[in-house]
Design an enzyme around this catalytic site. Sequence first.
Site, PDB file in Angstrom:
ATOM      1  N   SER A 101     -47.495 121.004  97.428  1.00 18.95           N
ATOM      2  CA  SER A 101     -47.141 121.673  98.676  1.00 18.95           C
ATOM      3  C   SER A 101     -45.877 121.100  99.317  1.00 18.95           C
ATOM      4  O   SER A 101     -44.802 121.213  98.763  1.00 18.95           O
ATOM      5  CB  SER A 101     -48.346 121.592  99.612  1.00 18.95           C
ATOM      6  OG  SER A 101     -48.097 122.248 100.806  1.00 18.95           O
ATOM      7  N   ASP A 157     -42.388 125.972 102.973  1.00 19.11           N
ATOM      8  CA  ASP A 157     -42.587 124.672 102.343  1.00 19.11           C
ATOM      9  C   ASP A 157     -42.490 124.875 100.827  1.00 19.11           C
ATOM     10  O   ASP A 157     -42.221 125.986 100.353  1.00 19.11           O
ATOM     11  CB  ASP A 157     -43.907 124.017 102.796  1.00 19.11           C
ATOM     12  CG  ASP A 157     -45.141 124.664 102.189  1.00 19.11           C
ATOM     13  OD1 ASP A 157     -45.052 125.840 101.751  1.00 19.11           O
ATOM     14  OD2 ASP A 157     -46.197 124.011 102.142  1.00 19.11           O
ATOM     15  N   ASP A 207     -44.505 125.188  98.324  1.00 23.60           N
ATOM     16  CA  ASP A 207     -45.337 126.141  97.579  1.00 23.60           C
ATOM     17  C   ASP A 207     -45.525 127.462  98.313  1.00 23.60           C
ATOM     18  O   ASP A 207     -46.301 128.311  97.874  1.00 23.60           O
ATOM     19  CB  ASP A 207     -46.684 125.522  97.174  1.00 23.60           C
ATOM     20  CG  ASP A 207     -47.588 125.266  98.363  1.00 23.60           C
ATOM     21  OD1 ASP A 207     -47.059 124.952  99.442  1.00 23.60           O
ATOM     22  OD2 ASP A 207     -48.816 125.378  98.214  1.00 23.60           O
ATOM     23  N   ASP A 225     -46.891 128.539 101.134  1.00 23.91           N
ATOM     24  CA  ASP A 225     -47.987 129.026 101.980  1.00 23.91           C
ATOM     25  C   ASP A 225     -47.680 128.830 103.463  1.00 23.91           C
ATOM     26  O   ASP A 225     -48.156 129.573 104.298  1.00 23.91           O
ATOM     27  CB  ASP A 225     -49.347 128.404 101.594  1.00 23.91           C
ATOM     28  CG  ASP A 225     -49.359 126.899 101.605  1.00 23.91           C
ATOM     29  OD1 ASP A 225     -48.288 126.284 101.826  1.00 23.91           O
ATOM     30  OD2 ASP A 225     -50.435 126.319 101.382  1.00 23.91           O
TER      31      ASP A 225
HETATM   32 MG    MG Z   1     -48.001 124.322 101.254  1.00 24.05          MG
END
Ligand code: MG
Length: 448
Positions: free
Chosen positions: A99, A238, A240, A242
């Site tokens: 992440s 960010d 990844d 999400d």
């Molecule tokens: Mg994330």
Amino acid sequence: MAKYFGTNGVRGTFDQLTPELALKLAGAIGTYFKKNDGRTKILVARDYRLTGELLKNAVLSGLASVGVEVVDLGEISSPTAELMIKQLNADALIIITASHNPPEWNALKVVDGKGIGISKERGEEIEKLLGKIKLTNWDRVGKITNYDRSISDHIEKIESNLNRTKLQKKKIILDCANGTASIIAPLMFRRLGAEIITINSHPDGRFPGRPSEPTEENVKDLIDAVIANKADAGIAWDGDGDRVIFVDEKGEYIIGDRVLALCVIWQRENQKGDLITTVATSRAATDAAENLGMRVRLTAIGAPYLSEEMSKNPGAIGGEEVGGVIWPQISLAKDGFFTAAKLYEALSKAPLSQWLAQIPKYENVKIKIKADRNEEKKKMVQNVINHAKKNKLKYSTIDGVRIDFPDSWVIVRASGTENYIRIFAEAKILQKAKDLTREYEKIAREKH
Ligand code: MG
């Protein structure tokens, strides 16, 4: 206590999350989800981190070796991967991504067939299987296949949930953090008819452009680009994809829980129901919901607890304080791309600064104090609970202890991974929030 699983998967630097450990954990995860009758199918995806491909290969092997069928989704964002669970009728998903952490970190994030992240508690169940992994027969090893349409599937899903006829052309700056947003975000915004300028938008697992957490300090280039290009908004993800933050047309940085507050307002226009969020979320978001007549349901901190709660009763919208918003019409995953698309839809009605003006302002202060042992952490939290009971304060122990006052609140909780107690206070005035953290530090430290 889970040895490897934290609040959201198994996270570590390369010397901690080694290929050997990834192989074993994948075997245990495969065993955990394996159905007694019929085929078990588990999806695997990853972000662009340099250790991603080799860890993925270990995971594919671990799963296939216990007889699980595996679908390799390739390099995609976490929300894209999570959307595929239903679409491909899978029993679980493993995403190899750390992440927003620095590039030397990586993690196995595990999601079940309902789209619920595996919490520490369920992670402990998986760890119990580590010593019981049974290799399947040579002729029953799982098949490993690829699926490479998930990005376009995700964009189609987003488009079908927007009011496309009313979209006006706007100028947007996209800061993709050199992460998985780099492919999907520009594609999606071009499809929506936006004029876009991208920064940090080539995939690179070293995160050369900026650290992958979209803090105000880390997105200075985006803020400058919005002002210099007279753009309508800036968006940063960010690593990844999400989590997402916005920058308004004046260059103002909009922190995660204010992003959530905006989304609550946008969602409420055509969706009734509750707001589901964590005990650490700003009143900016919960006030916004209550002002619109929505009920607020609070959960422990961590995305799996949110999706668990929403799987029982989805409500209208969910989200965390750090800028992860869950839209039940898409999935139970935090989706930084649908959130960005909803911003684009909202811009056709009013500039971002005008939307922001509807959200109450609060000041936050966070501190952490050292506490070496678990007993010490527990005692500090207990001191605060005792204080709340004694003084008949309004408190909740969903996660640590949170005390609510008419226009402020404070939460005291033990860090699960570090030797700290965290104290987080919010008030209308900064000084009041600072005073609250100091007052509660003193109460936590009291000796009896
Ligand atoms: Mg994330």
